[in-house]
Design a protein around this motif. Structure first.
Motif, PDB file in Angstrom:
ATOM      1  N   TYR A 101       0.915   4.079  -2.922  1.00 46.50           N
ATOM      2  CA  TYR A 101       0.608   5.468  -2.570  1.00 46.50           C
ATOM      3  C   TYR A 101       1.737   6.392  -3.029  1.00 46.50           C
ATOM      4  CZ  TYR A 101       0.365   9.675   0.233  1.00 46.50           C
ATOM      5  OH  TYR A 101       0.368  10.993   0.638  1.00 46.50           O
ATOM      6  N   ASN A 102       2.988   6.010  -2.750  1.00 47.03           N
ATOM      7  CA  ASN A 102       4.117   6.841  -3.172  1.00 47.03           C
ATOM      8  C   ASN A 102       4.168   6.988  -4.692  1.00 47.03           C
ATOM      9  OD1 ASN A 102       4.982   7.203  -0.537  1.00 47.03           O
ATOM     10  ND2 ASN A 102       6.271   5.364  -0.574  1.00 47.03           N
ATOM     11  N   THR A 103       3.912   5.894  -5.404  1.00 50.36           N
ATOM     12  CA  THR A 103       3.952   5.946  -6.867  1.00 50.36           C
ATOM     13  C   THR A 103       2.863   6.865  -7.418  1.00 50.36           C
ATOM     14  OG1 THR A 103       4.794   3.681  -6.926  1.00 50.36           O
ATOM     15  CG2 THR A 103       3.889   4.557  -8.964  1.00 50.36           C
ATOM     16  N   VAL A 104       1.650   6.711  -6.911  1.00 47.58           N
ATOM     17  CA  VAL A 104       0.552   7.557  -7.385  1.00 47.58           C
ATOM     18  C   VAL A 104       0.815   9.018  -7.049  1.00 47.58           C
ATOM     19  CG1 VAL A 104      -1.903   8.074  -7.087  1.00 47.58           C
ATOM     20  CG2 VAL A 104      -1.144   5.708  -7.276  1.00 47.58           C
ATOM     21  N   PHE A 105       1.349   9.259  -5.858  1.00 44.79           N
ATOM     22  CA  PHE A 105       1.652  10.636  -5.453  1.00 44.79           C
ATOM     23  C   PHE A 105       2.713  11.248  -6.376  1.00 44.79           C
ATOM     24  CE2 PHE A 105       4.141  13.675  -2.900  1.00 44.79           C
ATOM     25  CZ  PHE A 105       3.134  14.545  -2.526  1.00 44.79           C
ATOM     26  N   THR A 163       8.830   3.297  -4.291  1.00 44.64           N
ATOM     27  CA  THR A 163       7.816   3.171  -5.334  1.00 44.64           C
ATOM     28  C   THR A 163       7.658   1.688  -5.683  1.00 44.64           C
ATOM     29  OG1 THR A 163       9.503   3.458  -7.051  1.00 44.64           O
ATOM     30  CG2 THR A 163       8.384   5.442  -6.268  1.00 44.64           C
ATOM     31  N   GLY A 183       0.814  -1.217   0.000  1.00 41.55           N
ATOM     32  CA  GLY A 183       0.000   0.000   0.000  1.00 41.55           C
ATOM     33  C   GLY A 183       0.840   1.255   0.000  1.00 41.55           C
ATOM     34  N   THR A 184       1.902   1.259   0.797  1.00 42.01           N
ATOM     35  CA  THR A 184       2.784   2.435   0.837  1.00 42.01           C
ATOM     36  C   THR A 184       3.451   2.674  -0.512  1.00 42.01           C
ATOM     37  OG1 THR A 184       3.214   2.020   3.175  1.00 42.01           O
ATOM     38  CG2 THR A 184       4.759   3.441   2.023  1.00 42.01           C
TER      39      THR A 184
END
Length: 301
Positions: free
Chosen positions: A96-100, A248, A92-93
């Motif tokens: 989230y980092n990739t999408v951000f 990522t 999940g992290t």
């Protein structure tokens, strides 16, 4: 009248089909067969690794050790390896980092790229060609040769060990994106700008309210190309986000590979499928738009 209109097309189609059959010479049949054979082999080379990873993600450790890679799993459909990967890795992290990173980078790339293209295409000023030449020169230099100096710049900015380093590096408007914007902007009539000027709009209002919405097709092309590049990139995340909490998806797989052993290879295959799934689903859902955007970018470029 109705009978004539319904019987004419099959006759025309039959005649065209017969003409096509007459044009097929042995030489053409040979080359057609060669083309299909080549395409089949190329498709097999592309699909085979994905197929092996997919079926391996359902195998048990014993099956991975004793069987061939192409053997069908005994318990196909079991999600044990997938749940195991979720337990071991920070999936999940990483997503989230990739999408951000992708979202923020694309917003900055779009704004900077369209602004630069608007200024370069619509205005004539000293140094205009020099700006374009600078973009070309920077792109001509292999990125791998500039990593040492680039790392010093990011270190000076205090962004190492932060995903903001990736955002800064991905936000640079490369010459390909800029060229797509400039060429597409050239197809928009300058009379649109002049009409807006007569109505009292300033240059920023013309860009924001008129030019930017009209450039949606070019923006979609750049978004597709940049998203693929950022999602698949490994070098920059490896250099600038060594911490696990900033990883990522590419670094997620890299770290998962270190944690796995020969007995947990199936879990790693499940992780690979988890990382591939979003892009695969997006491609299937947006196939027409992606192909159209790629072709439009190629034609315009």
């Amino acid at each position: 009248m109705t009978a004539e209109s319904t019987t004419t097309p099959p006759v025309a189609n039959t005649g065209r089909h017969n003409r096509l059959r007459r044009k097929l010479t042995p030489q053409k049949l040979f080359w057609n067969g060669f083309h299909y054979l080549f395409l089949t082999l190329a498709s097999f080379i592309v699909v085979a690794p994905l197929y092996i990873a997919f079926i391996s993600s359902f195998k048990t450790p014993i099956e991975m050790l004793r069987g061939e890679k192409t053997d069908w799993p005994e318990n196909f459909g079991s999600l044990t390896n997938y749940w195991e990967f979720f337990d071991r890795a920070m999936v999940g992290t990483a997503f989230y980092n990739t999408v951000f990173v992708v979202t923020v980078s694309l917003v900055i790339v779009t704004l900077i790229g369209t602004m630069v293209a608007y200024v370069v295409d619509r205005f004539r000023f000293p140094g205009r060609r020099l700006i374009l030449l600078a973009y070309v020169v920077v792109m001509a230099v292999p990125h791998i040769t500039t990593q040492v100096s680039l790392y010093q710049v990011i270190l000076t900015l205090g962004l190492v060990n932060s995903k903001w380093a990736l955002i800064v590096l991905y936000s640079g408007a490369d010459i390909v994106s800029l060229y797509i914007f400039i060429v597409f902007l050239g197809s928009i009539s300058r009379e649109v700008d002049e009409s807006a000027r007569i109505e009292g709009a300033n240059y920023f209002q013309i860009y924001w309210k008129i030019i930017l919405p009209l450039m949606t097709p070019a923006i979609s092309t750049v978004v597709i190309l940049r998203t693929i590049h950022i999602y698949n990139d490994f070098i920059l995340p490896y250099l600038y986000t060594p911490r696990v909490e900033d990883s990522t998806v590419s670094m997620l797989l890299y770290r998962a590979n270190d944690m796995m052993s020969s007995t947990t290879e199936a879990i790693l295959m499940a992780g690979i499928m988890i990382v591939i799934a979003p892009t695969l689903i997006a491609f299937l859902l947006l196939q027409r738009q992606i192909v159209s955007g790629m072709m439009r970018g190629a034609v315009k470029g």
